[in-house]
Design a protein around this motif. Structure first.
Motif, mmCIF file in Angstrom:
data_model
loop_
_atom_site.group_PDB
_atom_site.id
_atom_site.type_symbol
_atom_site.label_atom_id
_atom_site.label_comp_id
_atom_site.label_asym_id
_atom_site.label_seq_id
_atom_site.Cartn_x
_atom_site.Cartn_y
_atom_site.Cartn_z
ATOM 1 N N TYR A 1 36.441 27.786 35.797
ATOM 2 C CA TYR A 1 36.442 26.410 36.292
ATOM 3 C C TYR A 1 35.477 25.558 35.470
ATOM 4 O O TYR A 1 34.412 25.167 35.907
ATOM 5 C CB TYR A 1 36.040 26.370 37.766
ATOM 6 N N GLY A 2 35.862 25.309 34.202
ATOM 7 C CA GLY A 2 35.048 24.458 33.345
ATOM 8 C C GLY A 2 33.746 25.094 32.893
ATOM 9 O O GLY A 2 32.795 24.384 32.566
ATOM 10 N N GLN A 3 33.709 26.422 32.835
ATOM 11 C CA GLN A 3 32.475 27.113 32.454
ATOM 12 C C GLN A 3 32.375 27.225 30.931
ATOM 13 O O GLN A 3 33.299 27.684 30.265
ATOM 14 C CB GLN A 3 32.470 28.527 33.071
ATOM 15 N N THR A 4 31.254 26.771 30.389
ATOM 16 C CA THR A 4 31.049 26.865 28.933
ATOM 17 C C THR A 4 30.045 27.955 28.569
ATOM 18 O O THR A 4 29.867 28.258 27.391
ATOM 19 C CB THR A 4 30.553 25.523 28.367
ATOM 20 N N VAL A 5 29.413 28.527 29.597
ATOM 21 C CA VAL A 5 28.447 29.607 29.373
ATOM 22 C C VAL A 5 28.734 30.740 30.353
ATOM 23 O O VAL A 5 28.882 30.505 31.552
ATOM 24 C CB VAL A 5 26.998 29.118 29.571
ATOM 25 N N ILE A 6 28.818 31.969 29.861
ATOM 26 C CA ILE A 6 28.959 33.150 30.708
ATOM 27 C C ILE A 6 28.050 34.247 30.162
ATOM 28 O O ILE A 6 27.851 34.361 28.948
ATOM 29 C CB ILE A 6 30.417 33.666 30.771
ATOM 30 N N ALA A 7 27.480 35.017 31.064
ATOM 31 C CA ALA A 7 26.612 36.130 30.675
ATOM 32 C C ALA A 7 25.502 35.689 29.724
ATOM 33 O O ALA A 7 25.122 36.421 28.799
ATOM 34 C CB ALA A 7 27.444 37.254 30.035
ATOM 35 N N GLY A 8 25.013 34.460 29.928
ATOM 36 C CA GLY A 8 23.896 33.987 29.127
ATOM 37 C C GLY A 8 24.238 33.551 27.723
ATOM 38 O O GLY A 8 23.341 33.350 26.902
ATOM 39 N N ARG A 9 25.502 33.382 27.407
ATOM 40 C CA ARG A 9 25.900 32.963 26.056
ATOM 41 C C ARG A 9 27.049 31.977 26.160
ATOM 42 O O ARG A 9 27.691 31.844 27.199
ATOM 43 C CB ARG A 9 26.326 34.169 25.219
ATOM 44 N N ALA A 10 27.302 31.286 25.056
ATOM 45 C CA ALA A 10 28.411 30.335 25.016
ATOM 46 C C ALA A 10 29.740 31.091 25.086
ATOM 47 O O ALA A 10 29.874 32.211 24.566
ATOM 48 C CB ALA A 10 28.344 29.513 23.735
ATOM 49 N N VAL A 11 30.710 30.484 25.738
ATOM 50 C CA VAL A 11 32.047 31.081 25.827
ATOM 51 C C VAL A 11 32.664 31.147 24.435
ATOM 52 O O VAL A 11 32.528 30.212 23.633
ATOM 53 C CB VAL A 11 32.943 30.249 26.772
ATOM 54 N N ARG A 12 33.315 32.269 24.170
ATOM 55 C CA ARG A 12 33.939 32.453 22.861
ATOM 56 C C ARG A 12 35.434 32.688 23.009
ATOM 57 O O ARG A 12 35.911 33.081 24.077
ATOM 58 C CB ARG A 12 33.306 33.646 22.131
ATOM 59 N N LYS A 13 36.150 32.460 21.921
ATOM 60 C CA LYS A 13 37.578 32.740 21.876
ATOM 61 C C LYS A 13 37.826 34.202 22.229
ATOM 62 O O LYS A 13 37.129 35.090 21.735
ATOM 63 C CB LYS A 13 38.123 32.440 20.475
ATOM 64 N N GLY A 14 38.801 34.440 23.110
ATOM 65 C CA GLY A 14 39.128 35.798 23.514
ATOM 66 C C GLY A 14 38.480 36.226 24.822
ATOM 67 O O GLY A 14 38.861 37.251 25.392
ATOM 68 N N ASP A 15 37.500 35.468 25.328
ATOM 69 C CA ASP A 15 36.865 35.790 26.606
ATOM 70 C C ASP A 15 37.864 35.639 27.751
ATOM 71 O O ASP A 15 38.734 34.758 27.727
ATOM 72 C CB ASP A 15 35.667 34.875 26.874
ATOM 73 N N THR A 16 37.727 36.488 28.782
ATOM 74 C CA THR A 16 38.557 36.398 29.975
ATOM 75 C C THR A 16 37.669 36.463 31.217
ATOM 76 O O THR A 16 36.515 36.928 31.145
ATOM 77 C CB THR A 16 39.594 37.539 30.042
ATOM 78 N N ILE A 17 38.216 36.009 32.343
ATOM 79 C CA ILE A 17 37.446 36.012 33.593
ATOM 80 C C ILE A 17 38.407 36.058 34.771
ATOM 81 O O ILE A 17 39.541 35.575 34.683
ATOM 82 C CB ILE A 17 36.554 34.748 33.679
ATOM 83 N N LYS A 18 37.967 36.653 35.884
ATOM 84 C CA LYS A 18 38.761 36.683 37.102
ATOM 85 C C LYS A 18 38.342 35.528 38.005
ATOM 86 O O LYS A 18 37.206 35.049 37.948
ATOM 87 C CB LYS A 18 38.604 38.028 37.818
ATOM 88 N N GLU A 19 39.266 35.096 38.881
ATOM 89 C CA GLU A 19 39.027 33.905 39.699
ATOM 90 C C GLU A 19 37.799 34.014 40.603
ATOM 91 O O GLU A 19 37.016 33.047 40.679
ATOM 92 C CB GLU A 19 40.272 33.571 40.529
ATOM 93 N N PRO A 20 37.565 35.126 41.314
ATOM 94 C CA PRO A 20 36.365 35.181 42.162
ATOM 95 C C PRO A 20 35.064 34.978 41.381
ATOM 96 O O PRO A 20 34.141 34.309 41.856
ATOM 97 C CB PRO A 20 36.436 36.593 42.776
ATOM 98 N N GLU A 21 34.994 35.544 40.185
ATOM 99 C CA GLU A 21 33.804 35.377 39.362
ATOM 100 C C GLU A 21 33.693 33.926 38.873
ATOM 101 O O GLU A 21 32.596 33.358 38.818
ATOM 102 C CB GLU A 21 33.854 36.327 38.165
ATOM 103 N N ALA A 22 34.840 33.329 38.552
ATOM 104 C CA ALA A 22 34.836 31.934 38.104
ATOM 105 C C ALA A 22 34.354 31.020 39.226
ATOM 106 O O ALA A 22 33.582 30.087 38.985
ATOM 107 C CB ALA A 22 36.238 31.532 37.647
ATOM 108 N N GLU A 23 34.770 31.282 40.449
ATOM 109 C CA GLU A 23 34.321 30.467 41.590
ATOM 110 C C GLU A 23 32.822 30.651 41.828
ATOM 111 O O GLU A 23 32.114 29.675 42.119
ATOM 112 C CB GLU A 23 35.096 30.835 42.858
ATOM 113 N N ARG A 24 32.343 31.871 41.704
ATOM 114 C CA ARG A 24 30.909 32.124 41.886
ATOM 115 C C ARG A 24 30.087 31.344 40.859
ATOM 116 O O ARG A 24 29.065 30.727 41.198
ATOM 117 C CB ARG A 24 30.623 33.626 41.755
ATOM 118 N N LEU A 25 30.540 31.351 39.605
ATOM 119 C CA LEU A 25 29.832 30.627 38.555
ATOM 120 C C LEU A 25 29.888 29.115 38.785
ATOM 121 O O LEU A 25 28.918 28.404 38.521
ATOM 122 C CB LEU A 25 30.417 30.972 37.185
ATOM 123 N N LEU A 26 31.026 28.629 39.287
ATOM 124 C CA LEU A 26 31.156 27.195 39.579
ATOM 125 C C LEU A 26 30.173 26.782 40.673
ATOM 126 O O LEU A 26 29.501 25.750 40.556
ATOM 127 C CB LEU A 26 32.587 26.880 40.013
#
Length: 226
Positions: A39-64
């Motif tokens: 959901y509009g996340q540009t950073v995951i796991a302490g780093r910038a999002v990169r091409k090829g990264d994937t995520i599941k919806e519950p984790e995306a909601e938690r980060l949002l």
């Protein structure tokens, strides 16, 4: 205690960000950065999002939720006037989208914040609408998002204008209750007065006076409520 956003704000954030399970480039920038996911996340796991990264919806909601909580704390520290939960949510959504500012334009150095802190609540929707460009180009998505934020800002709030004050009108005195009460007493008075003799006439006068007193009391409470 840090103020948090309400459920309506979270739902609107999810609606406008949209869930993406795979990282995608920013469609409004020249070089495609930053890459975004969830959901509009540009950073995951302490780093910038990169091409090829994937995520599941519950984790995306938690980060949002975490991101909105962090933005809410910053927004709360900057606003100096009272706002409703929906107004606060609209400001958080706006700040989350455009950034907090600093060296670049953002919420903290915006005219919107200056006007709001000066007590000019009515200026906020128009100020939101100004932030509709990405890299100098008007984006339909941003136009629509600003309109949604303005809608949330105004929802459930009464905004005074130069010609309409935020005051309630006094109820009209001619209500069914007053008419029925007065009519009933006057009918009774007429019935008694139609008889012969001083007693009937005296009772009729009493009924008329009682009708006038009740009507006056009722009207006074309606026109001047406590």
């Amino acid at each position: 205690m840090t103020r948090t956003v309400n459920a309506e704000t979270l739902a609107l954030a999810k609606q406008w960000e949209g869930f993406r399970a795979t990282a995608y480039p920013d469609p409004g920038s020249r070089d495609g950065t930053p890459w975004t996911i969830g959901y509009g996340q540009t950073v995951i796991a302490g780093r910038a999002v990169r091409k090829g990264d994937t995520i599941k919806e519950p984790e995306a909601e938690r980060l949002l939720i975490m991101r909105l909580r962090e933005t809410a704390a910053k927004v709360e520290a900057l606003i100096k006037v009272p706002v409703t939960d929906n107004q606060f949510g609209a400001l958080v959504l706006f700040a989350d989208n455009v950034g907090m500012g600093g060296q670049k334009p953002g919420f903290s150095n915006s005219t919107l914040l200056k006007k709001l802190n000066a007590g000019d609540y009515a200026a906020v929707p128009a100020q939101l609408a100004r932030w509709n460009k990405n890299d100098g180009k008007v984006m339909d998505g941003l136009v629509n998002r600003r309109a949604a934020e303005a809608g949330l800002w105004a929802k459930g709030a009464f905004v005074s204008t130069s010609t309409v004050d935020a005051t309630a009108q006094a109820p009209k005195w001619a209500t069914p209750e007053t008419i029925a009460a007065g009519g009933g007493l006057l009918t009774g008075a007429a019935g008694i007065a139609s008889g012969n003799g001083p007693v009937q006439w005296a009772l009729g006068v009493v009924f008329v006076i009682a009708a006038l007193v009740i009507a006056f009391t009722f009207v006074s409470k309606r026109v001047n409520p406590k």
